[in-house]
Design an enzyme around this catalytic site. Structure first.
Site, PDB file in Angstrom:
ATOM      1  CD  GLU A 115      48.529  -0.710  23.007  1.00 52.25           C
ATOM      2  OE1 GLU A 115      49.579  -0.807  23.662  1.00 52.25           O
ATOM      3  OE2 GLU A 115      48.480  -0.183  21.873  1.00 52.25           O
TER       4      GLU A 115
ATOM      5  CD  GLU B 183      46.343   2.646  17.581  1.00 54.34           C
ATOM      6  OE1 GLU B 183      47.448   2.091  17.435  1.00 54.34           O
ATOM      7  OE2 GLU B 183      45.925   3.022  18.691  1.00 54.34           O
TER       8      GLU B 183
HETATM    9  O1  G3I Z   1      59.528  12.681  21.960  1.00 61.73           O
HETATM   10  C1  G3I Z   1      60.779  12.081  21.615  1.00 61.73           C
HETATM   11  C2  G3I Z   1      61.686  13.123  21.050  1.00 61.73           C
HETATM   12  O2  G3I Z   1      61.957  14.098  22.054  1.00 61.73           O
HETATM   13  C3  G3I Z   1      62.975  12.463  20.568  1.00 61.73           C
HETATM   14  O3  G3I Z   1      63.782  13.401  19.926  1.00 61.73           O
HETATM   15  C4  G3I Z   1      62.657  11.332  19.577  1.00 61.73           C
HETATM   16  C5  G3I Z   1      63.892  10.562  19.140  1.00 61.73           C
HETATM   17  O4  G3I Z   1      63.565   9.257  18.728  1.00 61.73           O
HETATM   18  O5  G3I Z   1      61.794  10.427  20.204  1.00 61.73           O
HETATM   19  C6  G3I Z   1      60.556  11.011  20.576  1.00 61.73           C
HETATM   20  O6  G3I Z   1      59.719  10.053  21.111  1.00 61.73           O
HETATM   21  C7  G3I Z   1      59.174   9.113  20.201  1.00 61.73           C
HETATM   22  C8  G3I Z   1      57.665   9.280  20.177  1.00 61.73           C
HETATM   23  O7  G3I Z   1      57.089   8.275  19.382  1.00 61.73           O
HETATM   24  C9  G3I Z   1      57.209  10.654  19.679  1.00 61.73           C
HETATM   25  O8  G3I Z   1      57.621  10.861  18.379  1.00 61.73           O
HETATM   26  C10 G3I Z   1      59.553   7.718  20.655  1.00 61.73           C
HETATM   27  O9  G3I Z   1      60.940   7.531  20.515  1.00 61.73           O
HETATM   28  C11 G3I Z   1      58.816   6.683  19.857  1.00 61.73           C
HETATM   29  O10 G3I Z   1      59.024   5.403  20.442  1.00 61.73           O
HETATM   30  C12 G3I Z   1      57.338   6.991  19.875  1.00 61.73           C
HETATM   31  O11 G3I Z   1      56.681   5.995  19.141  1.00 61.73           O
HETATM   32  C13 G3I Z   1      55.267   6.024  19.163  1.00 61.73           C
HETATM   33  C14 G3I Z   1      54.726   4.812  19.899  1.00 61.73           C
HETATM   34  O12 G3I Z   1      53.316   4.786  19.806  1.00 61.73           O
HETATM   35  C15 G3I Z   1      55.164   4.861  21.347  1.00 61.73           C
HETATM   36  O13 G3I Z   1      54.447   4.108  22.171  1.00 61.73           O
HETATM   37  C16 G3I Z   1      54.779   6.007  17.720  1.00 61.73           C
HETATM   38  O14 G3I Z   1      55.144   7.246  17.097  1.00 61.73           O
HETATM   39  C17 G3I Z   1      53.260   5.847  17.671  1.00 61.73           C
HETATM   40  O15 G3I Z   1      52.855   5.626  16.345  1.00 61.73           O
HETATM   41  C18 G3I Z   1      52.847   4.626  18.503  1.00 61.73           C
HETATM   42  O16 G3I Z   1      51.457   4.534  18.473  1.00 61.73           O
HETATM   43  C19 G3I Z   1      50.897   3.418  19.167  1.00 61.73           C
HETATM   44  C20 G3I Z   1      49.544   3.837  19.708  1.00 61.73           C
HETATM   45  O17 G3I Z   1      49.674   5.002  20.488  1.00 61.73           O
HETATM   46  C21 G3I Z   1      48.884   2.712  20.503  1.00 61.73           C
HETATM   47  N1  G3I Z   1      48.811   1.515  19.707  1.00 61.73           N
HETATM   48  C22 G3I Z   1      50.047   1.059  19.101  1.00 61.73           C
HETATM   49  C23 G3I Z   1      50.672   2.176  18.260  1.00 61.73           C
HETATM   50  C24 G3I Z   1      51.921   1.702  17.587  1.00 61.73           C
HETATM   51  O18 G3I Z   1      52.888   1.373  18.521  1.00 61.73           O
END
Ligand code: G3I
Length: 367
Positions: free
Chosen positions: A156, A261
Site C-alpha cells: 500500500e 485479500e
Molecule cells: O492486537 C489488538 C488487541 O490487543 C486488542 O485487544 C484488540 C481490540 O480491538 O485489537 C487488536 O488489534 C486489532 C488487530 O487487527 C489485530 O486483531 C486492531 O484493532 C484492528 O484494527 C486490526 O485490524 C486489522 C487491519 O488489517 C489493521 O490494519 C485487520 O484484522 C486485518 O484484516 C487488516 O488487514 C489489512 C491487510 O493487512 C492489508 N490490506 C488491507 C487489509 C484490510 O484492512
C-alpha cells in the site's frame, strides 16, 4: 414383461449409483482440489487459527486451502515491537503450520505504513531509515529463508491518484525506499518471490501509478516477481473489464498476478467509499446494517453470481495467476464486520459464521 422389469431394475440401479456418486462428490470436493491445476487457493489466518484453537475451523482450513497468509501477526508492530527486540513466537507457529499441512506460505508484510510499532514512526532521517530497513528485512526474511515462498515486500505505497503515499518511509528516503526494500529482500532470500501488494490497483488511475512504481523498482535494479491485487471488492464494482485489463497490464510487465485479500462486501458503504484504508471509520445506523439476522436469498444469489464471474475470469487467465487468497476463512471473523463502520454483520466470504458452505462456494466449485 420380464424384459421390461429387468430394464426398470437397471434404470433404478443406475440412478441410485449416480446419486451416491454425486453425494460423494459434494462431500469430498474442496476448493484447493478443484483449482489445483490452476492456482493456489489461500486464506488469511487469525492468531487463534494459527494456534489451532478451534478444531472445526482447523479441519476446514486444512480441507479447503493450500496457501496461507497471516492476517496480522507478521506485521511490524507484532514481530518487531522495539528497536532491538523481535518476537517471532506466533510467526514461527504460522510457518510451522504451513509446513505441517504442506501449504504454500506467504509473508505479509515487510514495509507498510500501517500497524507499525510506535518507535518506527519516530524514525527521522534516511540514515536511520536505511539502517532500520536493512535490519528489519534481513532479520525477518533470512529467518524464514526457504520456508516462506513469497513476500509482500511493500504494501500500500500508493495514494488513490497513483502518487506515492507520504509515509514515514517516503518522508525519510523519498521513493528510493522502494528499490532498497526489494533489493534487501532478494539478498536475504534469493529464491522467495517478491510482490508489491495494494488495494484498488485494478482501477485505471491507481493502476497507472502501480505500473510506474513497478517500472521504477525494476529500473533501479530491484527484483520484483509479482503484483498482489488485494481484491476488497463490492457486488457491482470493480467491473470485470477493469480486473481483466489489470491482469493483462501487470503480466505484460513480466509479473505474476495474485489476488491476495479477496472478499466482497454486501453492505452499503458511506458515500462511494472503496478500498481498504483502515483509518477511515464512520458512525453506523440501522440502515447501514441491514442484515443483522441473516442474508436474504436475493443477496446470497448476487454474491454467488459475483464470485462465479470473478472465478470465470481468473480461470480464463490462469496462466498469469499464481494465487487467489480469501481474506479470512468465514464471515464471522471478517474485518469487514468492523470496517468502515464498527459492529455490523457482513457476509463477504464463502463460509458463513457457522462454517457452512454458502451458495457462492457451490457457484465456484461447480465451475
Ligand atoms: O492486537 C489488538 C488487541 O490487543 C486488542 O485487544 C484488540 C481490540 O480491538 O485489537 C487488536 O488489534 C486489532 C488487530 O487487527 C489485530 O486483531 C486492531 O484493532 C484492528 O484494527 C486490526 O485490524 C486489522 C487491519 O488489517 C489493521 O490494519 C485487520 O484484522 C486485518 O484484516 C487488516 O488487514 C489489512 C491487510 O493487512 C492489508 N490490506 C488491507 C487489509 C484490510 O484492512
Amino acid at each position: 414383461m420380464k424384459l421390461r422389469n429387468q430394464c426398470l431394475v437397471f434404470v433404478c440401479l443406475f440412478m441410485l449409483s449416480s446419486y451416491s456418486l454425486k453425494k460423494e462428490k459434494s462431500y469430498t470436493v474442496s476448493l484447493k482440489d478443484v483449482f489445483k491445476d490452476e492456482f493456489y487457493i489461500g486464506t488469511a489466518l487469525s492468531a487463534d487459527q494459527i494456534e489451532e484453537k478451534a478444531p472445526k475451523e482447523d479441519s476446514l482450513i486444512r480441507k479447503e486451502f493450500n496457501a496461507i497468509t497471516a492476517e496480522n501477526i507478521m506485521k511490524s508492530m507484532f514481530v518487531h515491537p522495539q528497536k532491538d527486540k523481535y518476537d517471532f513466537s506466533l510467526a514461527d507457529k504460522f510457518v510451522a503450520y504451513g509446513k505441517k499441512n504442506k501449504m504454500f506460505v506467504h509473508g505479509h508484510t515487510l514495509i507498510w505504513h500501517s500497524q507499525l510499532a510506535p518507535w518506527m514512526r519516530k524514525i527521522k532521517d534516511s540514515v536511520e531509515m536505511k539502517a532500520f530497513m536493512k535490519d528489519h528485512i534481513n532479520t525477518i526474511v533470512s529467518r524464514y529463508k526457504g520456508r516462506i515462498g513469497s513476500w509482500d515486500v511493500v504494501n500500500e505505497a500508493l495514494n488513490e491518484d497513483g502518487t506515492l503515499r507520504k509515509s514515514v518511509f517516503f518522508n525519510t528516503m523519498g521513493d528510493k525506499y522502494l528499490v532498497d526494500a526489494f533489493k534487501l529482500a532478494a539478498k536475504a532470500d534469493p529464491k522467495a518471490e517478491l510482490y508489491y501488494n495494494d488495494y484498488n490497483i485494478e482501477e485505471p488511475v491507481k493502476r497507472a501509478g502501480a505500473i510506474n512504481l513497478i517500472k521504477k523498482i525494476k529500473a533501479g535494479g530491484g527484483k520484483i516477481d509479482g503484483v498482489g491485487i488485494q481484491g476488497h471488492w463490492r457486488l457491482n464494482s470493480p467491473s470485470l473489464n477493469e480486473i481483466e485489463q489489470s491482469i493483462l497490464d501487470y503480466s505484460a510487465l513480466g509479473l505474476k498476478v495474485a489476488f491476495t485479500e479477496l472478499d466482497i462486501t454486501v453492505l452499503p458503504n458511506p458515500g462511494d467509499l472503496r478500498g481498504a484504508d483502515v483509518n477511515q471509520n464512520f458512525q453506523g445506523n440501522k440502515k447501514m446494517n441491514p442484515y443483522p439476522n441473516g442474508l436474504p436469498d436475493s443477496i446470497q444469489n448476487k454474491l454467488a453470481n459475483r464470485y462465479e464471474s470473478l472465478f470465470r475470469l481468473f480461470l480464463k487467465h490462469k496462466d498469469k495467476i499464481s494465487r487467489v487468497t480469501f481474506w479470512g476463512v468465514h464471515d464471522g471473523q471478517s474485518w469487514l464486520n468492523d470496517w468502515p463502520i464498527k459492529g455490523r454483520t457482513n457476509y463477504p466470504l464463502l463460509f458463513d459464521a457457522n462454517l457452512k458452505q454458502k451458495k457462492a462456494y457451490q457457484s465456484i466449485t461447480n465451475l
